[in-house]
Design an enzyme around this catalytic site. Structure first.
Site, PDB file in Angstrom:
ATOM      1  N   ASN A 176      29.407   7.051 -25.059  1.00 19.23           N
ATOM      2  CA  ASN A 176      28.348   6.196 -25.205  1.00 19.23           C
ATOM      3  C   ASN A 176      29.034   4.773 -24.873  1.00 19.23           C
ATOM      4  O   ASN A 176      29.690   4.027 -25.682  1.00 19.23           O
ATOM      5  CB  ASN A 176      27.813   6.026 -26.946  1.00 19.23           C
ATOM      6  CG  ASN A 176      26.818   5.073 -26.976  1.00 19.23           C
ATOM      7  OD1 ASN A 176      26.731   4.009 -26.610  1.00 19.23           O
ATOM      8  ND2 ASN A 176      25.870   5.196 -27.998  1.00 19.23           N
ATOM      9  N   GLU A 203      23.355   5.203 -23.675  1.00 16.21           N
ATOM     10  CA  GLU A 203      23.112   3.850 -23.933  1.00 16.21           C
ATOM     11  C   GLU A 203      23.806   3.032 -22.799  1.00 16.21           C
ATOM     12  O   GLU A 203      24.242   1.921 -22.693  1.00 16.21           O
ATOM     13  CB  GLU A 203      23.970   3.066 -25.282  1.00 16.21           C
ATOM     14  CG  GLU A 203      23.181   3.529 -26.594  1.00 16.21           C
ATOM     15  CD  GLU A 203      23.696   2.804 -27.475  1.00 16.21           C
ATOM     16  OE1 GLU A 203      22.718   1.347 -27.760  1.00 16.21           O
ATOM     17  OE2 GLU A 203      24.152   2.891 -28.297  1.00 16.21           O
ATOM     18  N   ASP A 258      25.754  11.229 -28.201  1.00 13.58           N
ATOM     19  CA  ASP A 258      25.867  10.394 -29.618  1.00 13.58           C
ATOM     20  C   ASP A 258      24.812  10.904 -30.546  1.00 13.58           C
ATOM     21  O   ASP A 258      23.491  10.758 -30.133  1.00 13.58           O
ATOM     22  CB  ASP A 258      25.531   8.936 -29.405  1.00 13.58           C
ATOM     23  CG  ASP A 258      25.524   7.865 -30.521  1.00 13.58           C
ATOM     24  OD1 ASP A 258      25.730   8.745 -31.710  1.00 13.58           O
ATOM     25  OD2 ASP A 258      25.438   6.967 -30.616  1.00 13.58           O
ATOM     26  N   ASN A 286      24.659  10.648 -33.720  1.00 13.51           N
ATOM     27  CA  ASN A 286      24.089   9.704 -34.937  1.00 13.51           C
ATOM     28  C   ASN A 286      23.910  10.501 -36.061  1.00 13.51           C
ATOM     29  O   ASN A 286      23.319  10.107 -36.979  1.00 13.51           O
ATOM     30  CB  ASN A 286      22.776   8.973 -34.582  1.00 13.51           C
ATOM     31  CG  ASN A 286      23.200   7.578 -33.773  1.00 13.51           C
ATOM     32  OD1 ASN A 286      24.094   6.871 -34.078  1.00 13.51           O
ATOM     33  ND2 ASN A 286      22.342   7.227 -32.828  1.00 13.51           N
ATOM     34  N   ASP A 345      30.117  11.395 -32.000  1.00 12.40           N
ATOM     35  CA  ASP A 345      29.811  11.912 -30.543  1.00 12.40           C
ATOM     36  C   ASP A 345      30.416  13.164 -30.398  1.00 12.40           C
ATOM     37  O   ASP A 345      31.461  13.443 -30.698  1.00 12.40           O
ATOM     38  CB  ASP A 345      30.529  10.972 -29.756  1.00 12.40           C
ATOM     39  CG  ASP A 345      30.022   9.359 -29.641  1.00 12.40           C
ATOM     40  OD1 ASP A 345      29.158   9.250 -28.991  1.00 12.40           O
ATOM     41  OD2 ASP A 345      30.488   8.813 -30.762  1.00 12.40           O
ATOM     42  N   ASP A 352      31.840   0.428 -28.570  1.00  3.71           N
ATOM     43  CA  ASP A 352      32.046   0.498 -30.159  1.00  3.71           C
ATOM     44  C   ASP A 352      32.091   2.159 -30.211  1.00  3.71           C
ATOM     45  O   ASP A 352      32.702   2.503 -31.288  1.00  3.71           O
ATOM     46  CB  ASP A 352      31.216   0.309 -31.081  1.00  3.71           C
ATOM     47  CG  ASP A 352      29.688   0.538 -30.570  1.00  3.71           C
ATOM     48  OD1 ASP A 352      29.502   0.950 -29.420  1.00  3.71           O
ATOM     49  OD2 ASP A 352      28.731   0.062 -31.510  1.00  3.71           O
ATOM     50  N   HIS A 353      32.106   3.019 -29.051  1.00  3.71           N
ATOM     51  CA  HIS A 353      32.445   4.541 -29.038  1.00  3.71           C
ATOM     52  C   HIS A 353      33.244   4.845 -28.005  1.00  3.71           C
ATOM     53  O   HIS A 353      33.703   4.131 -27.388  1.00  3.71           O
ATOM     54  CB  HIS A 353      31.015   5.108 -28.625  1.00  3.71           C
ATOM     55  CG  HIS A 353      29.832   5.222 -29.468  1.00  3.71           C
ATOM     56  ND1 HIS A 353      29.374   6.139 -30.505  1.00  3.71           N
ATOM     57  CD2 HIS A 353      29.007   4.098 -29.502  1.00  3.71           C
ATOM     58  CE1 HIS A 353      28.190   5.811 -30.814  1.00  3.71           C
ATOM     59  NE2 HIS A 353      28.083   4.572 -30.554  1.00  3.71           N
TER      60      HIS A 353
END
Length: 261
Positions: free
Chosen positions: A7, A34, A146, A148, A217, A250-251
DNA sequence: ATGTCACTTTACAAGTGA
């Protein structure tokens, strides 16, 4: 065969690091989430110059998924039938011979009290229904991205604090379990049963340094692929600000290795 | 538990989604 999912939180912002990852890892497949780019703005030329093909289900300013590969896919589908939020680009699937590769960006859900939480559950139900309808667990299918959702309490930094909250609630985990019951294997868990390996850390509050992360992930593969999977690792270094050009996502990328047949 | 990031706009600050 090497497959990576990442991501990138904006492919425009992460293009130098993405090209560096291709150079460094030489993956056969790189699944992105994303991307936040329309197909018309997708950096096809840079990716081709790096030796890769790309297909994308593009959207801006949010969502957007893509699959980069060494060879051109035989077929591509975007989205999936029954998706309760048709206007969000969250899934792309491509076939390469007898292998199907799916890049997925699951609805965040925000909070149990937010209407998007119920949408997330419906979205996961529809995803599972599509998979069961369109694919065979005896075939070679991998869905990565991802999710989530943390699969279980080994996959979050503080189970006592976060149990029941979004990403960790029982209804979300049940949807993930349904995918495993269908025939997918969480490939990371083949070779590692320990807690504390994460793939996402909040940008805020020094979460990376404080080890406050989540494993959301995932790379899920059908059993024939699981039998060929020799290793799954997280490129945690890529999450560091100093690891490459520009800022980090951030991933972190997740990398799966398979023996060739 | 959010002192961040990326992106947007009755745009040079403030809202949004994560």
């Amino acid at each position: 065969m090497r497959l990576v999912t990442w991501n990138v939180n904006s492919l425009r912002a992460r293009l130098p690091r993405t090209l560096a990852l291709l150079e460094r890892e030489q993956p056969d497949f790189l699944l992105l989430q994303e991307t936040k780019l329309l197909e018309s703005d997708f950096p096809f030329l840079d990716i081709q110059a790096a030796g890769y093909q790309a297909v994308t289900h593009g959207q801006a300013p949010f969502n957007g998924v893509a699959i980069l590969s060494r060879s051109e896919p035989d077929s591509v589908t975007t989205g999936f039938p029954g998706d309760p939020i048709l206007d969000e680009a969250r899934v792309i699937a491509a076939t390469y011979g007898d292998l199907t590769v799916i890049s997925a960006y699951v609805v965040n859900g925000r909070d149990l009290s937010d209407p998007m939480y119920e949408v997330k559950l419906q979205w996961l139900d529809a995803l599972q229904a599509w998979i069961a309808d369109a694919f065979d667990p005896a075939g070679n299918v991998v869905i990565a991205g991802d999710f989530n959702v943390t699969p279980d309490d080994r996959d979050l930094y503080d189970a006592v604090l976060l149990t029941g909250q979004v990403h960790h609630s029982e209804p979300e985990r049940e949807r993930l379990s349904a995918m495993l019951d269908w025939g997918f294997v969480d490939l990371f868990r083949i070779h590692d049963d320990q807690p504390g390996t994460f793939t996402w850390w909040d940008y805020r509050g020094g979460a990376l340094h404080r080890k406050l992360g989540l494993r959301i992930d995932l790379i899920l593969g059908t059993r024939p692929l699981a039998e060929r999977c020799t290793e799954v690792r997280v490129d945690r270094n890529e999450r560091r600000p100093t690891a490459g050009e520009g800022k980090p996502s951030d991933h972190a990328p997740v990398i799966a290795e398979f023996t060739d047949r």
